[in-house]
Scaffold this motif. Structure first.
Motif, PDB file in Angstrom:
ATOM      1  N   ALA A  60      78.743  22.272  67.244  1.00 49.43           N
ATOM      2  CA  ALA A  60      79.709  21.190  67.029  1.00 49.43           C
ATOM      3  C   ALA A  60      80.471  20.877  68.312  1.00 49.43           C
ATOM      4  N   GLU A  61      80.857  21.915  69.061  1.00 49.10           N
ATOM      5  CA  GLU A  61      81.579  21.682  70.310  1.00 49.10           C
ATOM      6  C   GLU A  61      80.725  20.920  71.312  1.00 49.10           C
ATOM      7  N   GLN A  62      79.432  21.276  71.403  1.00 49.66           N
ATOM      8  CA  GLN A  62      78.541  20.567  72.330  1.00 49.66           C
ATOM      9  C   GLN A  62      78.393  19.103  71.935  1.00 49.66           C
ATOM     10  N   ARG A  63      78.229  18.866  70.659  1.00 55.04           N
ATOM     11  CA  ARG A  63      78.036  17.478  70.198  1.00 55.04           C
ATOM     12  C   ARG A  63      79.312  16.650  70.367  1.00 55.04           C
ATOM     13  N   VAL A  64      80.459  17.271  70.139  1.00 55.69           N
ATOM     14  CA  VAL A  64      81.721  16.550  70.336  1.00 55.69           C
ATOM     15  C   VAL A  64      81.932  16.260  71.809  1.00 55.69           C
ATOM     16  N   MET A  65      81.596  17.202  72.690  1.00 57.04           N
ATOM     17  CA  MET A  65      81.723  16.966  74.133  1.00 57.04           C
ATOM     18  C   MET A  65      80.784  15.849  74.577  1.00 57.04           C
ATOM     19  N   ALA A  66      79.582  15.816  74.007  1.00 55.14           N
ATOM     20  CA  ALA A  66      78.632  14.764  74.359  1.00 55.14           C
ATOM     21  C   ALA A  66      79.129  13.398  73.888  1.00 55.14           C
ATOM     22  N   ALA A  67      79.892  13.388  72.785  1.00 54.80           N
ATOM     23  CA  ALA A  67      80.389  12.121  72.244  1.00 54.80           C
ATOM     24  C   ALA A  67      81.749  11.734  72.802  1.00 54.80           C
ATOM     25  N   SER A  68      82.317  12.567  73.648  1.00 52.81           N
ATOM     26  CA  SER A  68      83.626  12.276  74.209  1.00 52.81           C
ATOM     27  C   SER A  68      83.571  10.970  74.993  1.00 52.81           C
ATOM     28  N   GLY A  69      84.399  10.044  74.608  1.00 52.57           N
ATOM     29  CA  GLY A  69      84.434   8.742  75.267  1.00 52.57           C
ATOM     30  C   GLY A  69      83.443   7.748  74.695  1.00 52.57           C
ATOM     31  N   ALA A  70      82.580   8.187  73.769  1.00 48.43           N
ATOM     32  CA  ALA A  70      81.607   7.265  73.167  1.00 48.43           C
ATOM     33  C   ALA A  70      82.321   6.375  72.155  1.00 48.43           C
ATOM     34  N   ALA A  71      81.762   5.226  71.947  1.00 45.01           N
ATOM     35  CA  ALA A  71      82.333   4.280  70.995  1.00 45.01           C
ATOM     36  C   ALA A  71      82.181   4.810  69.573  1.00 45.01           C
ATOM     37  N   VAL A  72      83.155   4.469  68.742  1.00 41.57           N
ATOM     38  CA  VAL A  72      83.084   4.853  67.339  1.00 41.57           C
ATOM     39  C   VAL A  72      81.849   4.203  66.723  1.00 41.57           C
ATOM     40  N   ALA A  73      81.126   4.967  65.932  1.00 45.27           N
ATOM     41  CA  ALA A  73      79.900   4.547  65.249  1.00 45.27           C
ATOM     42  C   ALA A  73      78.691   4.496  66.174  1.00 45.27           C
ATOM     43  N   SER A  74      78.836   4.945  67.406  1.00 41.55           N
ATOM     44  CA  SER A  74      77.668   5.033  68.285  1.00 41.55           C
ATOM     45  C   SER A  74      76.829   6.223  67.827  1.00 41.55           C
ATOM     46  N   GLU A  75      75.645   6.348  68.391  1.00 40.30           N
ATOM     47  CA  GLU A  75      74.750   7.455  68.010  1.00 40.30           C
ATOM     48  C   GLU A  75      75.390   8.808  68.310  1.00 40.30           C
ATOM     49  N   ALA A  76      75.944   8.981  69.495  1.00 45.04           N
ATOM     50  CA  ALA A  76      76.556  10.259  69.879  1.00 45.04           C
ATOM     51  C   ALA A  76      77.767  10.571  68.999  1.00 45.04           C
ATOM     52  N   TRP A  77      78.581   9.569  68.697  1.00 40.38           N
ATOM     53  CA  TRP A  77      79.749   9.758  67.841  1.00 40.38           C
ATOM     54  C   TRP A  77      79.324  10.158  66.437  1.00 40.38           C
ATOM     55  N   SER A  78      78.284   9.522  65.909  1.00 39.64           N
ATOM     56  CA  SER A  78      77.792   9.830  64.563  1.00 39.64           C
ATOM     57  C   SER A  78      77.260  11.257  64.479  1.00 39.64           C
ATOM     58  N   VAL A  79      76.495  11.669  65.484  1.00 40.50           N
ATOM     59  CA  VAL A  79      75.944  13.031  65.499  1.00 40.50           C
ATOM     60  C   VAL A  79      77.083  14.047  65.586  1.00 40.50           C
ATOM     61  N   ALA A  80      78.073  13.764  66.409  1.00 38.46           N
ATOM     62  CA  ALA A  80      79.220  14.665  66.535  1.00 38.46           C
ATOM     63  C   ALA A  80      80.016  14.716  65.234  1.00 38.46           C
ATOM     64  N   SER A  81      80.145  13.593  64.558  1.00 39.54           N
ATOM     65  CA  SER A  81      80.868  13.557  63.285  1.00 39.54           C
ATOM     66  C   SER A  81      80.165  14.391  62.224  1.00 39.54           C
ATOM     67  N   VAL A  82      78.848  14.341  62.195  1.00 43.07           N
ATOM     68  CA  VAL A  82      78.084  15.143  61.243  1.00 43.07           C
ATOM     69  C   VAL A  82      78.243  16.630  61.563  1.00 43.07           C
ATOM     70  N   ALA A  83      78.188  16.995  62.836  1.00 42.95           N
ATOM     71  CA  ALA A  83      78.373  18.392  63.227  1.00 42.95           C
ATOM     72  C   ALA A  83      79.781  18.870  62.876  1.00 42.95           C
ATOM     73  N   LEU A  84      80.760  18.018  63.039  1.00 41.12           N
ATOM     74  CA  LEU A  84      82.129  18.363  62.689  1.00 41.12           C
ATOM     75  C   LEU A  84      82.284  18.518  61.177  1.00 41.12           C
ATOM     76  N   ALA A  85      81.636  17.663  60.411  1.00 42.73           N
ATOM     77  CA  ALA A  85      81.671  17.773  58.944  1.00 42.73           C
ATOM     78  C   ALA A  85      81.003  19.069  58.483  1.00 42.73           C
ATOM     79  N   ASP A  86      79.931  19.453  59.157  1.00 42.28           N
ATOM     80  CA  ASP A  86      79.257  20.716  58.837  1.00 42.28           C
ATOM     81  C   ASP A  86      80.194  21.899  59.105  1.00 42.28           C
ATOM     82  N   LEU A  87      80.924  21.817  60.179  1.00 39.86           N
ATOM     83  CA  LEU A  87      81.895  22.859  60.513  1.00 39.86           C
ATOM     84  C   LEU A  87      83.020  22.905  59.476  1.00 39.86           C
ATOM     85  N   GLU A  88      83.474  21.746  59.039  1.00 40.27           N
ATOM     86  CA  GLU A  88      84.513  21.689  58.007  1.00 40.27           C
ATOM     87  C   GLU A  88      84.011  22.255  56.682  1.00 40.27           C
ATOM     88  N   ALA A  89      82.732  22.090  56.385  1.00 37.55           N
ATOM     89  CA  ALA A  89      82.158  22.669  55.164  1.00 37.55           C
ATOM     90  C   ALA A  89      82.203  24.191  55.225  1.00 37.55           C
TER      91      ALA A  89
END
Length: 176
Positions: free
Chosen positions: A85-114
């Motif tokens: 999740a940390e890697q995916r969030v770092m990769a999405a840092s500065g990416a536009a909301v709803a972009s591919e990187a942001w979406s992947v990071a959001s899913v990884a973050l949701a998995d962490l929250e689960a």
């Protein structure tokens, strides 16, 4: 004329009160003889304390241990997913909301929250046990189960608190 006197009255009152404060000797603030404590007290022999309370029964202790283990197991799953999740969030840092990187990071973050929610289930049960035992302790005078439940609850609360800190930090980076 009455209005003019009404305006002057507060000033005259203030001046007359300040004149009282500026006059002469002030009374001493030291302890007076009548205020001194005198007399004697009888020494009371120490009373024996209450008898040691029994430890919680084995079934109760086993249930608390099971819930602590459940919280620790959930934390291990959280820790295993944290790096991804940390890697995916770092990769999405500065990416536009709803972009591919942001979406992947959001899913990884949701998995962490689960993973965190699994620890929350254990914490919720420990909270319920603690509340029931706190009520029982006030009725019976035996706080041993309440204290054991509080200790177990504090352990799982610390785990969840650490996970909350990680999630808050990652959410902040994903929004930036």
């Amino acid at each position: 004329m009455i209005r003019r006197n009404a305006c002057i009255a507060p000033f005259v009152l203030a001046l007359s009160l300040s004149a009282c404060a500026a006059s002469g000797d002030y009374p001493s603030l030291s302890i007076r003889q009548a205020e001194r404590i005198s007399g004697s007290a009888n020494v009371v022999a120490a009373q024996p304390g209450p008898a040691a309370l029994p430890a919680p029964n084995p079934e109760f202790a086993a249930r608390l241990a099971q819930l602590i283990d459940q919280g620790r197991d959930a934390h291990q799953r959280f820790s295993a997913r944290r790096g991804d999740a940390e890697q995916r969030v770092m990769a999405a840092s500065g990416a536009a909301v709803a972009s591919e990187a942001w979406s992947v990071a959001s899913v990884a973050l949701a998995d962490l929250e689960a993973s965190r929610s699994e620890a929350m289930v254990a914490l919720g049960e420990l909270d319920a046990i603690y509340a029931a035992e706190a009520i029982a302790a006030t009725e019976s005078g035996d706080p041993s189960k309440r204290d054991a439940a509080a200790t177990a609850r504090d352990q799982v609360t610390a785990i969840v608190g650490e996970e909350d800190d990680v999630l808050a930090r990652l959410r902040g980076k994903l929004r930036s």
